[in-house]
Design a protein around this motif. Structure first.
Motif, PDB file in Angstrom:
ATOM      1  N   ARG A 188       0.839  -1.202   0.000  1.00  0.00           N
ATOM      2  CA  ARG A 188       0.000   0.000   0.000  1.00  0.00           C
ATOM      3  C   ARG A 188       0.878   1.259   0.000  1.00  0.00           C
ATOM      4  O   ARG A 188       0.601   2.220  -0.721  1.00  0.00           O
ATOM      5  CB  ARG A 188      -0.939   0.009   1.198  1.00  0.00           C
ATOM      6  N   TYR A 189       1.918   1.259   0.812  1.00  0.00           N
ATOM      7  CA  TYR A 189       2.854   2.398   0.832  1.00  0.00           C
ATOM      8  C   TYR A 189       3.442   2.634  -0.554  1.00  0.00           C
ATOM      9  O   TYR A 189       3.467   3.773  -1.049  1.00  0.00           O
ATOM     10  CB  TYR A 189       3.951   2.108   1.859  1.00  0.00           C
ATOM     11  N   LEU A 190       3.896   1.567  -1.207  1.00  0.00           N
ATOM     12  CA  LEU A 190       4.501   1.708  -2.530  1.00  0.00           C
ATOM     13  C   LEU A 190       3.461   2.117  -3.572  1.00  0.00           C
ATOM     14  O   LEU A 190       3.769   2.864  -4.498  1.00  0.00           O
ATOM     15  CB  LEU A 190       5.175   0.402  -2.931  1.00  0.00           C
ATOM     16  N   SER A 191       2.232   1.642  -3.413  1.00  0.00           N
ATOM     17  CA  SER A 191       1.167   2.037  -4.327  1.00  0.00           C
ATOM     18  C   SER A 191       0.874   3.527  -4.229  1.00  0.00           C
ATOM     19  O   SER A 191       0.647   4.202  -5.239  1.00  0.00           O
ATOM     20  CB  SER A 191      -0.103   1.232  -4.035  1.00  0.00           C
ATOM     21  N   LEU A 192       0.915   4.063  -3.019  1.00  0.00           N
ATOM     22  CA  LEU A 192       0.693   5.502  -2.833  1.00  0.00           C
ATOM     23  C   LEU A 192       1.810   6.302  -3.482  1.00  0.00           C
ATOM     24  O   LEU A 192       1.566   7.333  -4.115  1.00  0.00           O
ATOM     25  CB  LEU A 192       0.593   5.823  -1.343  1.00  0.00           C
ATOM     26  N   LEU A 193       3.050   5.832  -3.356  1.00  0.00           N
ATOM     27  CA  LEU A 193       4.155   6.518  -4.020  1.00  0.00           C
ATOM     28  C   LEU A 193       4.001   6.431  -5.538  1.00  0.00           C
ATOM     29  O   LEU A 193       4.276   7.398  -6.255  1.00  0.00           O
ATOM     30  CB  LEU A 193       5.490   5.917  -3.590  1.00  0.00           C
ATOM     31  N   SER A 194       3.572   5.272  -6.031  1.00  0.00           N
ATOM     32  CA  SER A 194       3.406   5.091  -7.479  1.00  0.00           C
ATOM     33  C   SER A 194       2.374   6.048  -8.045  1.00  0.00           C
ATOM     34  O   SER A 194       2.509   6.535  -9.175  1.00  0.00           O
ATOM     35  CB  SER A 194       3.007   3.645  -7.787  1.00  0.00           C
ATOM     36  N   SER A 195       1.326   6.315  -7.271  1.00  0.00           N
ATOM     37  CA  SER A 195       0.257   7.203  -7.739  1.00  0.00           C
ATOM     38  C   SER A 195       0.531   8.665  -7.431  1.00  0.00           C
ATOM     39  O   SER A 195      -0.293   9.524  -7.748  1.00  0.00           O
ATOM     40  CB  SER A 195      -1.077   6.776  -7.116  1.00  0.00           C
ATOM     41  N   GLY A 196       1.669   8.964  -6.790  1.00  0.00           N
ATOM     42  CA  GLY A 196       1.994  10.346  -6.465  1.00  0.00           C
ATOM     43  C   GLY A 196       1.313  10.870  -5.221  1.00  0.00           C
ATOM     44  O   GLY A 196       1.346  12.074  -4.963  1.00  0.00           O
ATOM     45  N   SER A 197       0.709   9.968  -4.420  1.00  0.00           N
ATOM     46  CA  SER A 197      -0.022  10.402  -3.218  1.00  0.00           C
ATOM     47  C   SER A 197       0.955  10.543  -2.046  1.00  0.00           C
ATOM     48  O   SER A 197       0.915   9.769  -1.075  1.00  0.00           O
ATOM     49  CB  SER A 197      -1.130   9.398  -2.894  1.00  0.00           C
TER      50      SER A 197
END
Length: 378
Positions: free
Chosen positions: A78-87
């Motif tokens: 989830r942390y990496l997904s947020l970084l991937s989406s720019g969040s």
């Protein structure tokens, strides 16, 4: 009188009716009851088997839900997904990501480390994320992932620990913050950009405009992440450097030496030429504050006339945080009448006077350049 007769049919009927009940063959009703019993047993067996399969499927589904939503690996994903989406803001709010002063000190990072890069504008693309390892060490679960950070293949390990419960499911947090730091020194400029996000070292340094330009500025960054740092100003430029932040709570030193732009060199050339031209207007043998002059032992008749026969070819080189003009040759020309104090003869002097100059260039807070030119005494 007639005698009664017994027929064979009557005799048979009497025998049948008098036979014991236990010797009778079963009828249709008996056969139907046996079949119903066997069907009931089959149905009960099938129901039991289906119940076992359903419980098994429920167990498998529960494991899948745990793995997808509530496991330590899911927390990291989830942390990496947020970084991937720019969040960036949402990633920073995850438990264990943000660092306080005590955590900065424990990681041997300056307490004044700036959070200016913890934003969407400073993030680069992060993709192809894959969890490749999970190991439990005491209360900490180590999660290892691979990824592509702006085209750079990377690998990072995160430490995760339980942080209470969400109903019946465990909650997680980073045991050690995944943030890292970049310690940046920019030589020859104060303005720079990180992944296209423009900054000024005086904005980041705690001393502001009074900051020593050679003292690195420390900035927190998300890990993992790729950070391209470059300078592109009217006075200085650099192709930049790419930094892959792949180790949590580590400081990456970056020393960026810029090069002067041709536009900047041309401006310095013009200013030096103007300065020498102004020196040439002084009708004295030793123009004040100028890098050239003429020495005589006799008496000057009239006023000297100066001109610049050959302007210097200016080069601008780095000098610490600023710029310098290395020793450069130039030629002035003097016309002057000199009378001999020995025999009184008058000599008309017309000579080229070679000289060498150096200079220092300081970029002021408003972006303008202060140029100081002097004679090279070496």
């Amino acid at each position: 009188m007639h005698e009664a007769q017994t027929t064979p049919d009557a005799a048979i009927g009497d025998d049948a009716s008098s036979a014991p009940a236990s010797t009778r063959r079963p009828g249709r009703g008996g056969r139907r009851g046996a079949r119903s019993g066997r069907r009931l047993a089959f149905d009960l067996t099938a129901i039991g088997l289906l119940s076992v399969l359903a419980l098994g499927a429920l167990g498998v589904g529960g494991v899948a839900v745990y793995r997808t939503l509530y496991s330590p690996a899911a927390f990291v994903e989830r942390y990496l997904s947020l970084l991937s989406s720019g969040s960036a803001a949402d990633a920073l709010r995850l438990p264990g990501v943000a660092m306080d002063s005590a955590e900065l000190a424990a990681a041997e990072l300056p307490s004044t480390t700036s959070e200016v890069l913890l934003r969407r504008a400073a993030l680069a693309p992060l993709s192809d994320v894959s969890v490749i390892g999970e190991r439990v060490r005491g209360d900490v679960t180590e999660i290892t992932v691979t990824y592509l950070a702006n085209g750079h293949r990377g690998r990072t390990q995160f430490d995760v620990e339980q942080d209470g419960w969400i109903g019946v499911a465990p909650a997680w947090r980073f045991a050690h913050s995944p943030l890292s730091a970049i310690d940046l020194t920019v030589r020859g400029a104060t303005r720079f950009s990180v992944n296209g996000f423009e900054l000024d070292t005086r904005q980041v340094a705690p001393e502001g405009v009074n900051a020593d330009p050679l003292v690195p500025v420390s900035m927190l960054v998300f890990s993992p992440g790729a950070y391209s740092i470059s300078v592109d100003t009217p006075t200085a430029r650099t192709p930049g450097v790419a930094v892959l932040s792949d180790a949590p709570q580590k400081a990456v030193p970056v020393d960026l030496q810029t090069e002067p732009t041709q536009e900047f060199v041309d401006v310095v050339q013009d200013r030096v030429d103007e300065f020498l031209a102004s020196c040439a207007t002084q009708q004295v043998l030793q123009p004040t504050g100028c890098p050239f002059g003429y020495f005589v032992r006799n008496r000057v008749e009239g006023v000297p006339q100066w001109s610049i026969a050959q302007n210097p070819e200016i080069e601008v080189v780095p000098d610490g945080a600023q710029w310098a003009i290395p020793s450069t040759r130039a030629v002035a020309h003097i016309d002057v009448d000199i009378r001999s104090i020995y025999d009184g003869r008058l000599n008309e002097v017309s000579e080229d006077v070679e000289f060498f100059l150096t200079g220092s260039i300081t970029i002021l807070p408003d972006g303008t350049a202060s140029i100081q030119v002097s004679a090279d005494q070496g």
